[in-house]
Design a protein around this motif. Sequence first.
Motif, PDB file in Angstrom:
ATOM      1  N   CYS A 300      40.527  34.864  44.199  1.00 52.36           N
ATOM      2  CA  CYS A 300      39.124  34.824  43.763  1.00 52.36           C
ATOM      3  C   CYS A 300      39.061  34.987  42.245  1.00 52.36           C
ATOM      4  CB  CYS A 300      38.338  35.987  44.360  1.00 52.36           C
ATOM      5  SG  CYS A 300      38.401  36.072  46.124  1.00 52.36           S
ATOM      6  N   GLY A 301      38.027  34.428  41.649  1.00 50.64           N
ATOM      7  CA  GLY A 301      37.714  34.661  40.235  1.00 50.64           C
ATOM      8  C   GLY A 301      38.878  34.338  39.317  1.00 50.64           C
ATOM      9  N   SER A 302      39.157  35.256  38.421  1.00 50.96           N
ATOM     10  CA  SER A 302      40.210  35.021  37.433  1.00 50.96           C
ATOM     11  C   SER A 302      41.573  34.844  38.086  1.00 50.96           C
ATOM     12  CB  SER A 302      40.293  36.192  36.456  1.00 50.96           C
ATOM     13  OG  SER A 302      39.107  36.270  35.736  1.00 50.96           O
ATOM     14  N   SER A 347      46.135  38.743  43.329  1.00 54.27           N
ATOM     15  CA  SER A 347      45.052  39.734  43.223  1.00 54.27           C
ATOM     16  C   SER A 347      45.495  40.878  42.320  1.00 54.27           C
ATOM     17  CB  SER A 347      44.721  40.260  44.619  1.00 54.27           C
ATOM     18  OG  SER A 347      43.752  41.262  44.540  1.00 54.27           O
ATOM     19  N   GLN A 348      44.659  41.203  41.369  1.00 53.44           N
ATOM     20  CA  GLN A 348      44.949  42.378  40.534  1.00 53.44           C
ATOM     21  C   GLN A 348      44.896  43.628  41.393  1.00 53.44           C
ATOM     22  OE1 GLN A 348      44.773  45.816  38.600  1.00 53.44           O
ATOM     23  NE2 GLN A 348      42.748  45.214  39.318  1.00 53.44           N
ATOM     24  N   SER A 349      43.758  43.806  42.089  1.00 50.28           N
ATOM     25  CA  SER A 349      43.542  45.055  42.833  1.00 50.28           C
ATOM     26  C   SER A 349      44.332  45.104  44.130  1.00 50.28           C
ATOM     27  CB  SER A 349      42.053  45.192  43.170  1.00 50.28           C
ATOM     28  OG  SER A 349      41.663  44.100  44.006  1.00 50.28           O
ATOM     29  N   THR A 352      40.836  42.849  47.325  1.00 47.56           N
ATOM     30  CA  THR A 352      39.699  41.931  47.415  1.00 47.56           C
ATOM     31  C   THR A 352      39.556  41.434  48.848  1.00 47.56           C
ATOM     32  OG1 THR A 352      40.077  41.329  45.143  1.00 47.56           O
ATOM     33  CG2 THR A 352      38.742  39.812  46.432  1.00 47.56           C
ATOM     34  N   ALA A 399      36.363  43.131  33.594  1.00 41.41           N
ATOM     35  CA  ALA A 399      36.867  41.764  33.376  1.00 41.41           C
ATOM     36  C   ALA A 399      38.371  41.820  33.150  1.00 41.41           C
ATOM     37  CB  ALA A 399      36.194  41.159  32.161  1.00 41.41           C
ATOM     38  N   THR A 400      39.081  41.055  33.929  1.00 41.60           N
ATOM     39  CA  THR A 400      40.532  41.112  33.817  1.00 41.60           C
ATOM     40  C   THR A 400      41.029  40.327  32.603  1.00 41.60           C
ATOM     41  OG1 THR A 400      42.611  40.690  34.958  1.00 41.60           O
ATOM     42  CG2 THR A 400      40.861  39.096  35.338  1.00 41.60           C
ATOM     43  N   LYS A 485      35.193  34.277  31.561  1.00 46.07           N
ATOM     44  CA  LYS A 485      35.224  35.468  30.693  1.00 46.07           C
ATOM     45  C   LYS A 485      33.953  35.549  29.863  1.00 46.07           C
ATOM     46  CE  LYS A 485      37.566  37.575  31.790  1.00 46.07           C
ATOM     47  NZ  LYS A 485      38.525  37.615  32.829  1.00 46.07           N
ATOM     48  N   GLU A 488      30.828  36.457  32.033  1.00 47.01           N
ATOM     49  CA  GLU A 488      30.695  37.816  32.560  1.00 47.01           C
ATOM     50  C   GLU A 488      30.537  38.857  31.458  1.00 47.01           C
ATOM     51  OE1 GLU A 488      34.028  38.811  35.056  1.00 47.01           O
ATOM     52  OE2 GLU A 488      35.459  37.968  33.666  1.00 47.01           O
TER      53      GLU A 488
END
Length: 608
Positions: A300-302, A347-349, A352, A399-400, A485, A488
């Motif tokens: 997702c996203g970035s 995924s960073q986290s 998600t 924001a990553t 970026k 957001e």
Amino acid sequence: MCGIVGYVGREEAVPVLLQGLYKLEYRGYDSAGVATVQPDGIRIIKTKGRIKNLDDKIQQEGGLQGTCGIGHTRWATHGAPSDVNAHPHQSQNGRIAVVHNGIIENFLDLRHALEADGYQMRSQTDTEVVSHLLEKNDTGDGVQTLLATVKQLRGSYALAILSADRPQELLCTRRDNPLIIGVGQGENMIASDIPAIIAKTKQYIVLDDNEVARVTADEVQVFDAQGQPVQKEIQTVNWDISSAEKGGYDHFMIKEIMEQPKAVRDTVSPRIENGLPRLDDAQLTDEMFHELRNIHIVACGSALHAGLVGREVIERFARVPVSASVASEFRYRNPIIGKEDLCIVISQSGETADTLAAMREAKKKGARTIAIVNVVSSSAAREADSVLYTWAGPEIAVATTKAYSAQLAALYLIAIKAGLARGTLTEEQARNYCQQILALPDQITEALRTRPQIEHLASLYHNRQSVFFIGRGVDYAATQEASLKLKEISYIHSEAYAAGELKHGTISLIEEGTLVVAMANDPDLYEKTLSNVKSVKARGASVIMVTDQDVEADPEICDFVVKVPTCDPALSASLSIVPMQLFSYYMGLFRGCDIDKPRNLAKSVTVE
Ligand code: F6R
């Protein structure tokens, strides 16, 4: 997205809870609250707005005593952000307080049943039903009561519970939402994430789905869904609290942008041995790449934007078809995916919800799954068949930036490894790419030197209503991240377009003064992109070119050139994104935006 903290020990709980909540601010929230057990029962203080408001309210109300308590930052899902909807929520008789992260999907049915039994709801939240259910199901044994209660819940949750009848005990459980238990000396904690506990302890236990824990000052007991004791491994945090603090920068975002050389170096250098990639930690073998039919990247996203770059690079190096899909679409699309396929989730986290669900879908269909994840022991890391950690360190700004860069680096390694295994890259080519990847951290440092120029550009353009980003190939993939970026952080409308696609409609939006940022770092596509740039310039656009080519600003082409170092075009996103991250940062700053916590956003999106 929502943060949970719990403390039980010998100190006053509230200062520890507040300190923990401040460390979880990055997850995004709109209200906050705490509860402790006092001699006359549970007392709760909660409020809409920032943790500072909560802190002030606690002072105004004469403080909140007690050595056992829970705290929460809420990101509204059911019911508007308000004092009454803020957590903790109390059961009807006031003896139980609950904080919750996630969504109880069947809360309306539960609510109606509870109301029929005489329970009165005070809030619009799904969480409140849990507190009443716990009261209704209470057998006198906290663990048994909680196990019976969660059986009635559908959806996702991490829950921390306080009971006036067991004043020195916390209970917690989770399903599809992160929860850890910080293990200290004579004190223990519960939290959504490590930064909340690290001031107290570096030792922690990761709770697994459906497990329940009873936590007292001197003991942590974990049980499975059947109530059987479970032995849990105690893990140790391998980074320092200073890594999760601003270290002299005004914002976490700029700190994390500046940390990118280290994030990329730490991700790459342990994995290049004798000049070639070694991905033993991710269990990626040559045989597996040989047999591969398709690669599906989902995120997702970035993280998805990193995947779009990955798609370009893997296809170039390994000549295997790669798709990159939005996880929330992939999971419901009945995707065509099978045993000969590899699914890469990014995924960073690692928490998600949509990404996890997409990964489960791929697994169910027999695909091998690999997770590129930043948070150690997160759900994606534990559920995937193998994991390739990005070593970006804790990322606090919503924001990553550095995690995105580390994700790109991890994808390059996979692409080279796959290319070698499939015979589509020679050893010499692979060595050359590895060398270039090892050089990226220094080149990112060089790209960071555009900072004063970018600040100047933001001072000129921060009042624009709309910004277009254009590029081709890898540049196009990088513009998608640049555009997100900017949106957001600065709340400016922006769109990323394949440069060649502009003329099929969107060029009608270009008028005098519209800002267009063009990325052009691939010599093979440079001339093509240049003609697209000229066509917007001719219609009055202000143009910034981000390029490694030796060009000067020219009234027919562009107003400004942002020069980035040269590398192989396949890897160029790692360098061209850097000035664009800085651009978003300064655009947001000039517009007075809340840089580290943009409106409506959460760091970890654990709901659909
Ligand atoms: C944007 C941003 C988000 C995340 C997305 C996925 O700056 O950070 O778009 O990339 O929510 O999050 P993770 O990577 O944690 O799965």
